[in-house]
Each structure stands twice: as C-alpha cells, then as structure tokens.
Design a protein around this motif. Structure first.
Motif, short mmCIF file in Angstrom:
data_model
loop_
_atom_site.label_atom_id
_atom_site.label_comp_id
_atom_site.label_asym_id
_atom_site.label_seq_id
_atom_site.Cartn_x
_atom_site.Cartn_y
_atom_site.Cartn_z
N VAL A 9 30.59 52.04 -54.35
CA VAL A 9 31.39 52.76 -53.35
C VAL A 9 32.88 52.58 -53.66
O VAL A 9 33.42 51.48 -53.53
CB VAL A 9 31.10 52.24 -51.92
CG1 VAL A 9 31.92 53.03 -50.90
CG2 VAL A 9 29.62 52.34 -51.61
N PRO A 10 33.57 53.65 -54.06
CA PRO A 10 35.01 53.55 -54.33
C PRO A 10 35.78 53.06 -53.10
O PRO A 10 35.40 53.36 -51.96
CB PRO A 10 35.40 55.00 -54.68
CG PRO A 10 34.13 55.64 -55.13
CD PRO A 10 33.04 55.00 -54.31
N GLY A 11 36.83 52.31 -53.36
CA GLY A 11 37.66 51.80 -52.27
C GLY A 11 37.21 50.47 -51.72
O GLY A 11 37.88 49.91 -50.84
N THR A 12 36.07 49.96 -52.21
CA THR A 12 35.61 48.64 -51.77
C THR A 12 36.31 47.58 -52.61
O THR A 12 36.21 47.58 -53.84
CB THR A 12 34.09 48.51 -51.95
OG1 THR A 12 33.44 49.57 -51.24
CG2 THR A 12 33.59 47.17 -51.44
N THR A 13 37.03 46.69 -51.96
CA THR A 13 37.76 45.63 -52.67
C THR A 13 37.45 44.28 -52.04
O THR A 13 37.07 44.18 -50.87
CB THR A 13 39.27 45.88 -52.64
OG1 THR A 13 39.70 46.03 -51.28
CG2 THR A 13 39.63 47.13 -53.42
N VAL A 14 37.63 43.22 -52.87
CA VAL A 14 37.19 41.89 -52.47
C VAL A 14 38.22 40.84 -52.85
O VAL A 14 38.74 40.86 -53.98
CB VAL A 14 35.84 41.51 -53.16
CG1 VAL A 14 35.27 40.25 -52.53
CG2 VAL A 14 34.86 42.66 -53.13
N ALA A 15 38.49 39.91 -51.93
CA ALA A 15 39.31 38.73 -52.23
C ALA A 15 38.55 37.49 -51.79
O ALA A 15 37.75 37.54 -50.85
CB ALA A 15 40.67 38.81 -51.54
N TRP A 16 38.83 36.40 -52.46
CA TRP A 16 38.15 35.12 -52.19
C TRP A 16 39.21 34.07 -51.87
O TRP A 16 40.03 33.74 -52.71
CB TRP A 16 37.34 34.72 -53.41
CG TRP A 16 36.51 33.48 -53.27
CD1 TRP A 16 36.17 32.84 -52.13
CD2 TRP A 16 35.91 32.76 -54.34
NE1 TRP A 16 35.39 31.75 -52.40
CE2 TRP A 16 35.21 31.67 -53.75
CE3 TRP A 16 35.89 32.91 -55.72
CZ2 TRP A 16 34.51 30.74 -54.52
CZ3 TRP A 16 35.19 31.99 -56.49
CH2 TRP A 16 34.50 30.92 -55.88
N LEU A 17 39.18 33.57 -50.64
CA LEU A 17 40.18 32.62 -50.18
C LEU A 17 39.56 31.22 -50.10
O LEU A 17 38.55 31.02 -49.43
CB LEU A 17 40.70 33.06 -48.82
CG LEU A 17 41.88 32.31 -48.22
CD1 LEU A 17 42.65 33.22 -47.24
CD2 LEU A 17 41.45 31.05 -47.49
N VAL A 71 37.16 40.26 -58.41
CA VAL A 71 37.41 39.50 -57.19
C VAL A 71 38.76 38.82 -57.33
O VAL A 71 39.00 38.11 -58.32
CB VAL A 71 36.31 38.46 -56.94
CG1 VAL A 71 36.73 37.48 -55.85
CG2 VAL A 71 35.00 39.15 -56.56
N ALA A 72 39.65 39.02 -56.37
CA ALA A 72 40.97 38.38 -56.39
C ALA A 72 40.87 37.00 -55.76
O ALA A 72 40.46 36.87 -54.60
CB ALA A 72 41.98 39.24 -55.64
N LEU A 73 41.23 35.97 -56.51
CA LEU A 73 41.14 34.59 -56.01
C LEU A 73 42.46 34.18 -55.35
O LEU A 73 43.52 34.21 -55.98
CB LEU A 73 40.81 33.64 -57.16
CG LEU A 73 40.72 32.16 -56.79
CD1 LEU A 73 39.59 31.91 -55.80
CD2 LEU A 73 40.54 31.31 -58.05
N LEU A 74 42.38 33.78 -54.08
CA LEU A 74 43.53 33.25 -53.34
C LEU A 74 43.29 31.76 -53.15
O LEU A 74 42.71 31.32 -52.16
CB LEU A 74 43.67 33.95 -51.99
CG LEU A 74 43.76 35.48 -52.02
CD1 LEU A 74 43.79 36.04 -50.60
CD2 LEU A 74 45.00 35.93 -52.80
N ASP A 75 43.71 30.96 -54.11
CA ASP A 75 43.46 29.53 -54.05
C ASP A 75 44.59 28.80 -53.32
O ASP A 75 45.64 29.36 -53.05
CB ASP A 75 43.26 28.95 -55.45
CG ASP A 75 44.40 29.30 -56.39
OD1 ASP A 75 45.41 29.87 -55.93
OD2 ASP A 75 44.28 29.01 -57.60
#
Length: 444
Positions: free
Chosen positions: A232-240, A276-280
């Motif tokens: 599905v286009p537009g689905t984005t993910v970040a990991w905090l 996946v964008a990592l927010l450490d």
C-alpha cells in the motif's frame, strides 16, 4: 471474638473439602486444573473471557518460536489422550490460534474439565472469610473468599492466580506515567500485537506508524508494517527506542533458536535499508494530540528536545500485573519487577532471557499468604522472560504441594532449552514477541 467462634465451622475438614480456585483459563490455568485433578484435588477455573485462551486469540495470527512439544502440559495431554484427540506434529510451532483451537478448547471440553471451568467470570477481589490482610489468628485455616464482579462470592481452600498480564500493558511514556491528556490520544495508541496484515489492516494502510519498544514484540509489528508498505503506497514506519541500539532484537549468529535469529536478521535489514526509520535514544515524555487527528510523541533524543508525529503509535513496551484484586492478600513482591520476591532475581530481564531462567516451584513462588500463588506470566510481574514450559512446572509443583507431596513439589522436573524466546510469525516473514499473554502465555 465473633471470628474466633466462627472459625471451627470453616476450618479443618470443611476447608479442605473446598475447591482450589484457579483464576484464568489459559494454558497455565488449565494445566493447573489438570495437575490438581490427577492428585484428587477439586479445581474450579474462573475465566473472564468467553472461552479458554481468550487473550491468546488477540494474537492468534502469531506463530510461536517453541514447537508443540514445548507448549503442551503433560497432565493436560493425559486428559486429552483418552478422548480421541488428534495430537499435533510435535516438532512444528503452532500459531496462537492453533494453540487455542487444537489444544486449549479440546482440553476445556474434556469430561474432566468441562463442568469445572466457568466463563464470563471476573474476580473483583480475593481475601479470607471474615479477615482482611491485617488479621493473623487462624488465618492459614480460614478459607479464601473470592468476590466476583456481579457480587457472587465463592470460597476456596487455595487460590492459584494464573490470570496473566495481557490486559495491563505498559504505557508509552518513559517514566511509566499516563499522557497528560490520555483521553485525547487514546484512539491513536494501540497496544499488544495488532493484526497489521489482517483485521487491523485499514488502521495502518497508507498511514505513518511509530512503533515504540525495543523487544521482539516491536520487531513483530515492524516486519508486518514493512510488508504492508510494499503493498500500500503511503505506508511508512518508524521505530522508537530508548537505548542507543536495538542489539537485543538483532541477536547474533550464535542464537540456537532459528526463528529468533531470522527475526533479528530481518529487522536489522529493514533498518539498514531505510524501510524502517530508527529513532534511537528517544525518551518519550508525553503524547499529545495534534492537527488532523494525529499524535505527537515529545521528549528528548540524545538529551536534546525531540518530537515525532504519527497517525498511529503501536506501544510495544511490555506488560504489568493487575494487583488491585489482591489488596487483601499478603503478597511479598519484588519492588522492581513486581514478581514474588524469591523469584525476581531469577527472572531479572537485565540478566536473563527465557532459556536462562532456572526452573522453579513453590518455594520461589511463596508469599506470606499460605496456599496462595501467582503462576504463569503473572508470576513474572513486569519481566518478559516467561516460557510456557516454566509455567507448567510451576503448577505441577503447586499441585504436589497441595497434595502433601512436599518433597516432589521441590524436585525439579524440567529441563529448559539453552536459549528461549516467546514467539515468531508466519513464514515467510518471521515475526516475534518477547513475552506474553492472557494468562500470560504467548511464549511457549
């Protein structure tokens, strides 16, 4: 004086003729009932849900790391074997739904258990007949009193609380407190293991999701979200995460559990490739509503002010025991993990994984309240290292103790795998989880 006069009527033979009440009809609760029956002790199982393993159904799409042979209780299997039950392939790992439908439901339907399990029953409080927690004289000889949410009261000779922790998730804020405007962001926060590719798909498709937590439960959701993003286009993910690196999830090549190793490798690859964008090093101080029905996580990252905004936040920060109904029971709990004080050092998540927790029984589970035990995931408090095999050994030991087999109750009858973790996903994407469930048992 009134209590002293009444005591002979409820003590001795009358008390021991009462059932042992087991709270929770998950794997450990039903195993406790099976173990008790083998010793000629009458159990009564009280389950809040509408069937056995109700909370496990919430994550029924997840496949356990452990194979069938490690998630079946011996006494429960002996009950099933006389019913024509088709035994599963022991070396294959079941999903949560399979665990319920192929094991727990047939077990609860056996002639031995069917009349001894009550559903739709919520325990409001546990005490002793005529005694709050401050009264000591004759306490051990006095039956337990359980008040249900509808006002009904039951008596018991002993109580095993195997109700789990799944209904008590930890929050998103690093301090453990609630958001300042919790009601305003409640719809944007989801806990546990959402079925990203199934029943919860529309909540995440085409939206931005932040997953909070540095365990295998978070990895589980990250991998599912990454798959959804491919579809599905537009689905984005970040990991905090709070830590500087998710090394506990990534694991190592030496991990003896192939499912867990594959989970770590898959998660690492998602971060490495930027899917996946990592927010450490991010400490969440508050969750606040923002324009467009979104939620902002505010706090510090690497000690500098930080904010990230999402459509949905998946809070995968673990669980805690509900102790409210036990206010009149004399508990001795560790001040950190809220587990029985003698068990807590053995399950400290800073030291142990599932497979390094030693087998244990009545001595480690003991409280100042005689004949009362926490078992299964609830006995682990806030620690995420529980395995079903461990819970089965706990209730085997408790059943021996109640039957007067004190030496057997203290004999270790379990060998754990050298490494352990609680679950994986369906192939081809290996999802995972570090803890869990209704009675606390996702693990296995």
């Amino acid at each position: 004086m009134i209590l002293a006069a009444a005591a002979p009527e409820i003590a001795g033979t009358a008390r021991t003729a009462l059932p042992v009440v087991v709270i929770g009809a998950g794997p450990v609760g039903l195993a406790a009932a099976a173990q008790l029956l083998e010793r000629g002790i009458e159990p009564l199982v009280l389950e809040r849900g509408d069937g056995p393993g109700a909370a496990i159904r919430e994550w029924g799409h997840i496949r356990l790391f452990s194979p069938w042979r490690e998630v079946l209780d011996a006494a429960a299997v002996r009950l099933l074997e006389g019913t024509g039950w088709p035994a599963p392939e022991l070396e294959r790992a079941p999903t949560g739904l399979e665990l319920v439908e192929r094991y727990l439901e047939p077990l609860a339907r056996t002639d031995a258990l069917a009349a001894r399990v009550r559903y739709g029953v919520e325990v409001d409080g546990v005490s002793r007949v005529g005694m709050d927690r401050t009264r000591s004289a004759g306490r051990a000889e006095t039956p337990f009193l359980l008040r249900l949410a509808d006002g009904e009261e039951l008596r018991a000779r002993a109580v095993i609380d195997a109700s789990g922790t799944f209904a008590q998730p930890n929050g998103v804020i690093a301090s453990g407190l609630r958001p300042r405007d919790a009601a305003a962001v409640a719809d944007q926060l989801t806990h546990g293991l959402p079925d990203v590719l199934g029943r919860d798909r529309e909540r995440f498709a085409g939206r931005h999701t932040v997953v909070v937590g540095a365990g295998h439960s978070a990895a589980n959701t990250l991998i599912a979200l990454a798959q959804l993003a491919d579809e599905v286009p537009g689905t984005t993910v970040a990991w905090l995460i709070r830590s500087a690196s998710p090394v506990r999830v990534y694991g190592s090549d030496g991990d003896q559990l192939g499912g867990r190793r594959s989970l770590g490798e898959a998660t690492h690859e998602l971060v490495r490739t930027g899917r996946v964008a990592l927010l450490d090093e991010f400490l969440v101080a508050d969750a606040a509503p923002v324009e467009g029905g979104r939620v902002a996580l505010r706090g510090t990252r690497a000690e500098a002010p930080a904010e990230t905004v999402a459509d949905t936040v998946v809070v995968a920060t673990g669980f805690r025991p509900d102790l409210d109904m036990l206010r009149e029971v004399r508990l001795r709990l560790d001040e950190v993990v809220e587990a029985p004080a003698r068990l807590a050092p053995l399950i400290d998540p800073n030291v142990h994984s599932c497979g390094t927790v030693p087998p244990h029984g009545v001595d480690e589970l003991a409280h100042p309240e005689p004949d009362f035990w926490l078992a299964g995931m609830k006995s682990y408090g806030r620690a995420p290292t529980f395995l079903l095999m461990t819970g089965y050994e706990q209730v085997r030991s408790i059943a021996d103790e109640l039957a007067g087999a004190h030496e057997a109750a203290r004999r270790i009858e379990l060998t754990l795998p050298e490494t352990g973790v609680c679950s994986t996903s369906n192939a081809p994407s290996l999802l995972g989880r570090e803890l869990l469930a209704s009675d606390g048992s996702c693990c296995g």
